[in-house]
Design a protein around this motif. Structure first.
Motif, mmCIF file in Angstrom:
data_model
loop_
_atom_site.group_PDB
_atom_site.id
_atom_site.type_symbol
_atom_site.label_atom_id
_atom_site.label_comp_id
_atom_site.label_asym_id
_atom_site.label_seq_id
_atom_site.Cartn_x
_atom_site.Cartn_y
_atom_site.Cartn_z
ATOM 1 N N ALA B 156 0.814 -1.220 0.000
ATOM 2 C CA ALA B 156 0.000 0.000 0.000
ATOM 3 C C ALA B 156 0.847 1.270 0.000
ATOM 4 C CB ALA B 156 -0.936 -0.006 1.210
ATOM 5 N N LEU B 159 2.179 2.630 -3.385
ATOM 6 C CA LEU B 159 1.075 3.128 -4.217
ATOM 7 C C LEU B 159 0.585 4.470 -3.681
ATOM 8 C CD1 LEU B 159 -0.896 -0.193 -4.770
ATOM 9 C CD2 LEU B 159 0.518 1.006 -6.403
ATOM 10 N N LEU B 160 0.485 4.576 -2.340
ATOM 11 C CA LEU B 160 0.044 5.848 -1.752
ATOM 12 C C LEU B 160 1.060 6.944 -2.036
ATOM 13 C CD1 LEU B 160 -1.312 4.663 1.699
ATOM 14 C CD2 LEU B 160 -2.623 5.552 -0.190
ATOM 15 N N ALA B 162 3.041 7.148 -4.604
ATOM 16 C CA ALA B 162 2.904 7.551 -6.013
ATOM 17 C C ALA B 162 1.723 8.494 -6.166
ATOM 18 C CB ALA B 162 2.716 6.317 -6.887
ATOM 19 N N LEU B 163 0.636 8.188 -5.457
ATOM 20 C CA LEU B 163 -0.537 9.059 -5.503
ATOM 21 C C LEU B 163 -0.202 10.434 -4.928
ATOM 22 C CD1 LEU B 163 -3.595 9.285 -5.983
ATOM 23 C CD2 LEU B 163 -3.926 8.493 -3.663
#
Lengths: 153, 260
Positions: B156, B159-160, B162-163
């Motif tokens: 997670a 991905l967070l 990158a967001l």
């Protein structure tokens, strides 16, 4: 919470993450990848008596257009000149009398190799050496010359 | 004489505690690593953890990233204006987000948003003797509760991050181009010129994966060592946030020194 809802939400989360990563690597990072597997390149050498602060992976430009990258810089211990190895994209051919020059982007920008094509009908091949070179402009040298010309006047 | 011993013991206690803490953490990490092959097959447990720690953090991460990016845009603009190089704003914002701010702030937000929850969950399970009940039924609490959280965190957090980076770059674009009327083309081209895919993007992803692992490890460990009382659980939650923030910042320095 139902299993399907969790799966769905996690799927959306992973998709958002992957989209962000794709955005970062496509839109934000350099997408000019010369030397990667799909782009065929060939190597050219050029020796300079002074390369200034040229660095590995500096661009090689023709009329300001990037055609390759500097891949290696080493010193020739016979002539004491710096030998610059460049990888050039296969789709660009240069004549045998091409000249190479080290220029600076802007006044204080990074340095790059500029190629100027000649009129010869023979093309440079992989591993060939560019003989016509002119060195980097070093600001201190220029100032030094300017100072000496001032004093002799 | 007794007083002397007492003083030396006071000096020694923090160090002994630190060594015990590090040892306990390492023990837990080894146990988690040995139970990974089993837990990786229990996809539904991992998905649930990603849902609780990742999906529910999307909003806070995106909004924080957006504001951090806008602040970078404003501050960068004011500073770069003095040197007449405002076109560098794109690369300044992208590099500081990708290399440092994205992974670090995401990890700290993740620690306070999800890590504290993990500690409270495990601490309460311990207080209500659910962990012991599991062991009695021959269900390993490490395999069943801890390892899925660990894997979930590793998946997670990158991905967070990158967001966060994407939201931040869009935020700085909004301030720079939409509000301060910079040239849109030079904003993107300066950014693309200075950001390298392997050097900046991939290293940022590796950094945030390491942070994800460390934050979940600290959260889970604090849950296990918490005193099984209401006060103990609340103390452990605080400790999780404080020590993950400190560890992430210290580790960031080490990783930066190694990578860049």
């Amino acid at each position: 919470m139902k299993r399907l809802t969790i799966d769905f939400m996690v799927g959306i989360f992973v998709l958002i993450g992957i989209c962000s990563l794709a955005f970062l690597s496509i839109k934000v990072a350099t997408n000019f990848n010369i030397g990667s597997s799909n782009n065929q390149t060939y190597a050219l050498h050029a020796s300079f008596s002074n390369i200034g602060s040229l660095k590995v992976s500096a661009p090689v430009k023709v009329s300001g257009f990037v055609v390759g990258r500097v891949t290696d810089i080493h010193l020739n211990t016979q002539t004491y000149q710096a030998v610059v190895t460049m990888n050039i994209n296969d789709s660009y051919k240069f004549s045998n009398d091409t000249s190479a020059q080290i220029l600076t982007t802007g006044l204080l920008g990074e340095q790059y190799v500029a190629l100027q094509s000649g009129a010869d009908t023979e093309y440079l091949k992989n591993g060939d050496t560019i003989t016509l070179t002119s060195s980097a402009m070093v600001l201190e040298d220029l100032i030094g010359k300017f100072m000496t010309s001032m004093t002799t006047k | 004489m007794n007083k002397m011993i007492y003083i030396i013991a006071t000096i020694g206690k923090p160090f002994a505690d630190l060594i015990l803490y590090a040892g306990g953490m390492l023990n837990l990490l080894i146990e988690i690593i040995f139970s990974l092959p089993y837990s990786i097959l229990r996809l539904n447990l991992i998905l649930k953890e990603i849902y609780f720690s990742g999906v529910k953090s999307i909003v806070i991460i995106a909004v924080s990233g957006w504001f951090v990016g806008m602040v970078l845009g404003l501050q960068g603009y004011n500073t770069l204006e003095r040197f007449g190089s405002v076109t560098m704003l794109g690369s300044v914002a992208a590099l500081s987000l990708l290399r440092e701010l994205g992974p670090v702030l995401t990890a700290i937000l993740f620690a306070s948003r999800a890590g504290s929850g993990m500690t409270a969950e495990i601490g309460l399970m311990k207080a209500t003797e659910q962990i012991e009940a599991m062991s009695v039924m021959a269900v390993s609490p490490i395999k069943r509760i801890v390892a899925p959280k660990f894997i979930g965190g590793i998946i997670a957090v990158p991905l967070l991050a990158a967001l966060f980076n994407t939201a931040g770059i869009i935020g700085s674009y909004f301030v720079g181009v939409t509000l301060l009327r910079l040239d849109q083309g030079s904003f993107w081209s300066q950014m693309q010129d200075s950001v390298d895919l392997h050097y900046d993007v991939i290293n940022g992803v590796i950094k945030s994966a390491v942070f994800g692992a460390v934050v979940t490890l600290i959260a889970v460990y604090q849950g296990f060592v918490a005193k099984p009382t209401a006060e103990g659980v609340s103390n452990a939650t605080t400790k999780t946030v404080v020590s993950s923030a400190l560890t992430v910042l210290a580790l960031d320095f080490i990783l930066t020194a190694l990578m860049f």
